[in-house]
Design an enzyme around this catalytic site. Sequence first.
Site, PDB file in Angstrom:
ATOM      1  N   CYS A 292      -1.372  -0.689  -2.218  1.00 18.62           N
ATOM      2  CA  CYS A 292      -0.479   0.831  -2.032  1.00 18.62           C
ATOM      3  C   CYS A 292       0.375   1.063  -3.065  1.00 18.62           C
ATOM      4  O   CYS A 292       1.107   0.052  -3.430  1.00 18.62           O
ATOM      5  CB  CYS A 292       0.105   0.681  -0.644  1.00 18.62           C
ATOM      6  SG  CYS A 292       1.120   1.915  -0.069  1.00 18.62           S
ATOM      7  N   GLY A 333       0.976  -8.577   2.514  1.00 21.56           N
ATOM      8  CA  GLY A 333       1.893  -7.387   1.749  1.00 21.56           C
ATOM      9  C   GLY A 333       1.107  -6.090   1.934  1.00 21.56           C
ATOM     10  O   GLY A 333       0.789  -5.806   3.183  1.00 21.56           O
ATOM     11  N   ASP A 334       0.970  -5.161   0.952  1.00 24.02           N
ATOM     12  CA  ASP A 334       0.294  -4.089   0.985  1.00 24.02           C
ATOM     13  C   ASP A 334      -1.138  -4.174   0.352  1.00 24.02           C
ATOM     14  O   ASP A 334      -1.516  -3.172  -0.387  1.00 24.02           O
ATOM     15  CB  ASP A 334       1.215  -2.905   0.270  1.00 24.02           C
ATOM     16  CG  ASP A 334       1.559  -3.275  -1.254  1.00 24.02           C
ATOM     17  OD1 ASP A 334       1.303  -4.641  -1.639  1.00 24.02           O
ATOM     18  OD2 ASP A 334       1.602  -2.232  -2.054  1.00 24.02           O
ATOM     19  N   GLU A 335      -1.715  -5.443   0.137  1.00 20.08           N
ATOM     20  CA  GLU A 335      -2.986  -5.560  -0.658  1.00 20.08           C
ATOM     21  C   GLU A 335      -4.038  -5.741   0.406  1.00 20.08           C
ATOM     22  O   GLU A 335      -3.740  -6.486   1.265  1.00 20.08           O
ATOM     23  CB  GLU A 335      -2.802  -6.896  -1.509  1.00 20.08           C
ATOM     24  CG  GLU A 335      -1.852  -6.792  -2.418  1.00 20.08           C
ATOM     25  CD  GLU A 335      -1.772  -7.847  -3.353  1.00 20.08           C
ATOM     26  OE1 GLU A 335      -2.366  -8.894  -2.956  1.00 20.08           O
ATOM     27  OE2 GLU A 335      -1.449  -7.875  -4.708  1.00 20.08           O
TER      28      GLU A 335
END
Length: 422
Positions: A292, A333-335
Site C-alpha cells: 500500500c 503490515g501493509d504488505e
Amino acid sequence: MRQPTPPVVPPRVPRPTLQSVLRRAHLRLAFVAVTMAAVSLILVAVIALRAYAGNNLNLLARSLGYTVEAALVFGDRIAAAEAIGMIANKEDVAEVIVTDGRGRPFAGWRSPVHSALARFEREVAAIALPGPATTPVLHDGIVVGYVEVRGQGRQLFGFLIGGVGGILACLAISVLGAYVSSQRLLRNIVAPLRALADVAHAVRRERAFELRVEPAAIAELNQLGDDFNALLDELEDWQNNLREENASLEHQANHDSLTGLPNRVQFESRLARALRDAAETGLRVAVLYLDCDRFKEINDCLGHEAGDAVLVGIAARVRTQLREADLVARLGGDEFAVMLAPMREASSAGRIAESLLASMAPTIVLPDGSTVTTTMSIGVALYPDHAADAIGLLRVADAAMYRAKRARPGSWQFAASVTGPA
C-alpha cells in the site's frame, strides 16, 4: 464307680447358604467388573484429555508466539504482557512466561489463586497434565524469544471429580442389584457387565468414544449403563470441544487476525506445494507482491482504526479479483502476496496486476464515515522464469515491487526489470 466323661462336642460352625454364597460371589463379580470398567474408562479419558491438553498448550503457545513477536522485536514488555493476558484469560492456562532470545524474562502472566480448591486444582494439574509447552518465537527466521505455557487443569479436575462420583454411583447401583436375587444376578448380570467391559476396552484400545452400552433387563444395571453412557457422552463432548479449540488455535496460527487472510507461514507452505506441482506439470506459478503506497500516511494522520479499515478493504478487493484456486495472504503490515497457480501464459499475471490496481480506484469508507483513497505498487515474479523456490520468488517479487514504487507509485513491474504499464 466313676461316671464316664461325656465326649467333647465341637461347637457347631454356622455354614453359609447357597443363596448367600451366590449373592456374595455375584457381589464380588459386580464390584470387580464395574471397578475395572470404570477405572479403565477414567484412565483412558485422562490419557486422552492429557494428550489433547498437550496439543492445546502447544497450539496456544504458537498463537502467543505470533502475538508477542512484534513486542519482542521492539522490546515492548507492556504490549507483550497485555497481549498474553488477553488471550490467557480466556483459556485454561495457569501461567505464561515469555523470555527473550537469551533466555531472560521478558513478560509473564499467572492465573490468580483465590481459594484452597484452586490451589488443589493447580496441584492436580502439575501431576496429571503434560509439562509446560515451550515454543520459539521467530522473526525473519531468527529466534527472538520463547513462550512457555502451563496448563491450569480445571477441565481435567472437573472430569476427575465427576468420574469418581460416577464410579461410586455405579458401585452403589451394582450392590443393590446384587442383593435382589441371586438367581437373577446369575442370569442377567454377567452379560451386561461383559458388554460394559467390552465398551470400556474398545474405548481404551481403539478410542471408540461413539460406542454405548445397550439397555439391560435389571434396572440397576440399566442405570449403570446409563451412567456409563453419560460419562461417554461427556467425554465425547470434551473431545469434540478440544478438537474445535485446537482447530480454532490452528486457524489463528495460520491466519491474520485482522483480515482473515492466510499469514506468511501458510502462504509460503502452499506456495512450496504449488511449485512442486508446477515442476511436474511444466506450468508456471506467479507471485504478486503488493504494498500500500499511502498506508503510513493514513495510519499516522487518521489513526490505527483507519489503517485497519484500509487493510480490510484492500484484502476484500484483492480477493474479488482472483480465481477460486488463487491464494492471497497478508505478509505483515501493509504488505500482501498473491499466488496464481497454475499459469499458462506470463501475460495473464500482468492482466491480473492491472485489475488489482484498478480495483483500488474506489474510495474506502472509514469507521467515522469519511473516505480515503490509496494505491498499490505491485511486483510480479514467475516460476521458473525468475526463481526456483518460494523464498526466491517472494524476494524477487518484493524487489520488483520496490522498483515499481520508486518509478511510479500505483504501478507494477515484472522481476528482472521487465516493466509493466503504469
